[in-house]
Design a protein around this motif. Structure first.
Motif, mmCIF file in Angstrom:
data_model
loop_
_atom_site.group_PDB
_atom_site.id
_atom_site.type_symbol
_atom_site.label_atom_id
_atom_site.label_comp_id
_atom_site.label_asym_id
_atom_site.label_seq_id
_atom_site.Cartn_x
_atom_site.Cartn_y
_atom_site.Cartn_z
ATOM 1 N N ALA A 1 12.649 21.786 42.906
ATOM 2 C CA ALA A 1 13.932 21.237 42.464
ATOM 3 C C ALA A 1 14.530 20.369 43.574
ATOM 4 O O ALA A 1 15.148 19.340 43.297
ATOM 5 C CB ALA A 1 14.887 22.358 42.086
ATOM 6 N N THR B 1 17.519 17.625 42.495
ATOM 7 C CA THR B 1 18.479 18.371 41.689
ATOM 8 C C THR B 1 19.749 18.598 42.514
ATOM 9 O O THR B 1 19.650 18.859 43.707
ATOM 10 C CB THR B 1 17.875 19.741 41.301
ATOM 11 O OG1 THR B 1 16.612 19.511 40.703
ATOM 12 C CG2 THR B 1 18.760 20.498 40.349
ATOM 13 N N TYR C 1 22.990 23.435 41.504
ATOM 14 C CA TYR C 1 22.132 23.926 40.417
ATOM 15 C C TYR C 1 20.770 24.401 40.898
ATOM 16 O O TYR C 1 19.965 24.864 40.098
ATOM 17 C CB TYR C 1 21.936 22.835 39.360
ATOM 18 C CG TYR C 1 23.214 22.337 38.764
ATOM 19 C CD1 TYR C 1 24.199 23.233 38.355
ATOM 20 C CD2 TYR C 1 23.451 20.977 38.596
ATOM 21 C CE1 TYR C 1 25.386 22.783 37.821
ATOM 22 C CE2 TYR C 1 24.631 20.514 38.055
ATOM 23 C CZ TYR C 1 25.594 21.418 37.669
ATOM 24 O OH TYR C 1 26.757 20.972 37.136
ATOM 25 N N ALA D 1 17.979 26.508 38.725
ATOM 26 C CA ALA D 1 16.646 25.979 38.416
ATOM 27 C C ALA D 1 15.591 27.008 38.818
ATOM 28 O O ALA D 1 14.631 27.263 38.081
ATOM 29 C CB ALA D 1 16.411 24.658 39.134
ATOM 30 N N SER E 1 16.994 27.044 30.012
ATOM 31 C CA SER E 1 17.487 25.740 30.475
ATOM 32 C C SER E 1 18.603 25.235 29.570
ATOM 33 O O SER E 1 19.630 24.751 30.040
ATOM 34 C CB SER E 1 16.368 24.705 30.495
ATOM 35 O OG SER E 1 15.340 25.107 31.333
ATOM 36 N N PHE F 1 17.444 21.425 34.686
ATOM 37 C CA PHE F 1 16.794 22.725 34.820
ATOM 38 C C PHE F 1 15.364 22.700 34.286
ATOM 39 O O PHE F 1 14.485 23.358 34.800
ATOM 40 C CB PHE F 1 17.587 23.789 34.064
ATOM 41 C CG PHE F 1 19.025 23.828 34.439
ATOM 42 C CD1 PHE F 1 19.411 24.350 35.656
ATOM 43 C CD2 PHE F 1 19.993 23.321 33.592
ATOM 44 C CE1 PHE F 1 20.733 24.367 36.031
ATOM 45 C CE2 PHE F 1 21.314 23.342 33.954
ATOM 46 C CZ PHE F 1 21.690 23.867 35.177
#
Lengths: 273, 160
Positions: B17, B22, B26, B30, B66, B80
């Motif tokens: 991620a 990302t 988050y 993830a 997700s 996600f």
């Protein structure tokens, strides 16, 4: 507080209509380029246009281009085609543009503010090369372990995948095609894995496990997921194009890995671990 | 043993991620998506499912979690989903195709080709299904929210 109704009732002139559409196009381009799905881009453009008072507009988005036309009574027709070449993935930018378009739709953002924020979003920095290299190394190593590799395989995977990611970060500064990048990546990891497994060590190191772990940073996860989600939302053209793209990336990696494995088998009599 | 592997999956997805840029807030979620997916995969294998079906269940679980996270945090599902789906993507299968092809073992190569295509298909169908379910609910919901907004705007402009 700025209010959607007021903007709609404003008698805006041509130049304002153009500013709104330029904003919508820019927002769409930024999110498409950084890995958003087709329907999200279309929705973003539509939200922005609708909120700033453009009644009749059509946005048609493909995986590498945006077609936008708008019509207002008594005004000239606005039509733009924007080519959006594929860029790297930056999910942070996708999330930010998405937030911005929802805030615009809720009426919290003026046109000037929206321009300013979009500019800031576009300049959002990527994560530092060092953290990317470490992340790719650790992530690949854990994958190697999950795919039944042992601790020593994982150790080598960390180093090779880290080096691979360093190369990917470096190469992303230049416009190198996917074919070259992925074939070179495949060749590099296989060479390194063969080297690692042929060093005489007191413990056993498995060639296959190292390669399987090191492939992970090359795998086109974003393309694959977006392809499926585009087809699911009936954007068949873009979905199929992305699917083909993802498939080709797999083939490129396979060619890279296969070349080296084949040469190695030929040179050393086909004895592979 | 399963616990260690699930924690490993969390760590792997968390790391990837980061590579996919990302947003920081988050990253942990993830990772959770990836861990749930791998847990489902391992449990399905324990329960006697074959690889393809286990991957299907795993991908469905990943997509489900997700979508739920996306609704909760009001952010694109992609954030996600892309990282979370990585462990199910058949990278190993692709390698085995090449490996056996180089060794002139066509039978094994085509066996792994079939398996890999099946796995990719299983992931695609799982994502399709979950997407379709959420889309069916979302449509009415979104239209309602837009209508609600316009009503609000009308009211406030009258008051002003």
């Amino acid at each position: 507080m700025y209010n959607g109704k007021i903007i709609r009732e404003e008698k805006h002139n041509d130049s304002q209509m153009h500013r709104v559409l330029d904003l919508a196009l820019k927002a769409g381009r930024i999110s498409l380029r950084n890995g958003a799905e087709i329907f999200r881009v279309e929705e973003t453009i539509e939200y922005i246009c609708r909120h700033y008072g453009i009644e009749e507009m059509d946005a048609f988005v493909l995986s590498n281009g945006i077609f936008l036309t708008a019509y207002s009574e008594g005004k000239e027709v606005y039509a733009r085609v924007k080519h959006v070449p594929a860029g790297g993935t930056h999910l942070g930018i996708v999330a930010e543009v998405n937030d911005l378009s929802r805030e615009i739709a809720a009426g919290h953002v003026t046109l000037d503010e929206a321009y300013k924020r979009l500019k800031e979003i576009e300049k959002m920095p990527a994560k530092s090369a060092v953290s990317q290299i470490f992340a790719a190394g650790i992530g690949s190593a854990v994958f190697c372990y999950l795919m039944r590799g042992n601790v020593y395989d994982a150790l080598f995977t960390t180093i090779i995948a880290g080096l691979l990611q360093a190369g990917l970060v470096f190469i992303s500064q230049y416009k190198v095609s996917k074919i070259i990048t992925n074939i070179l990546g495949g060749i590099f990891i296989t060479l390194c894995a063969i080297l690692a497994s042929s060093i005489p060590l007191p413990f056993e190191v498995n060639l296959s496990n190292i390669i399987i772990g090191c492939i992970m940073p090359l795998i086109p996860g974003v393309l694959f997921v977006n392809a499926i989600r585009d087809v699911a939302s009936s954007d068949f053209i873009s979905g199929l194009v992305k699917l083909l793209d993802a498939l080709l990336v797999f083939v490129y990696i396979a060619v890279g890995v296969g070349c080296v494995l084949g040469a190695y088998a030929d040179l050393f009599g086909g004895v592979m671990i | 043993m399963i616990l260690i592997k699930v924690i490993g999956a969390f760590l792997a997805i968390f790391s990837f991620a980061i590579v996919l840029e990302t947003p920081k807030k988050y990253l942990v979620y993830a990772g959770i998506v990836g861990a749930v997916g791998w847990l489902v995969y391992l449990l399905a294998l324990e329960g006697g499912a074959n690889d393809v079906f286990a991957t299907f269940l795993s991908a469905a679980a990943i997509a489900l979690v997700s979508h739920i996270f996306a609704r909760v945090f009001k952010t694109p599902v992609t954030v996600f989903l892309v990282a979370g789906i990585l462990p199910t993507v058949p990278g190993a299968g692709m390698y085995r195709i090449v490996y056996y092809f180089i060794q002139n073992d066509t039978a094994m190569a085509s066996y792994y080709l079939t398996i890999t295509l099946e796995l990719a298909g299983a992931i695609a169908i799982a994502l399709f299904l979950v997407d379709a379910v959420f889309r069916a609910f979302q449509k009415g919901w979104k239209q309602n929210s837009l209508r609600y907004q316009e009503k609000n705007v009308d009211k406030s402009s009258k008051i002003v």
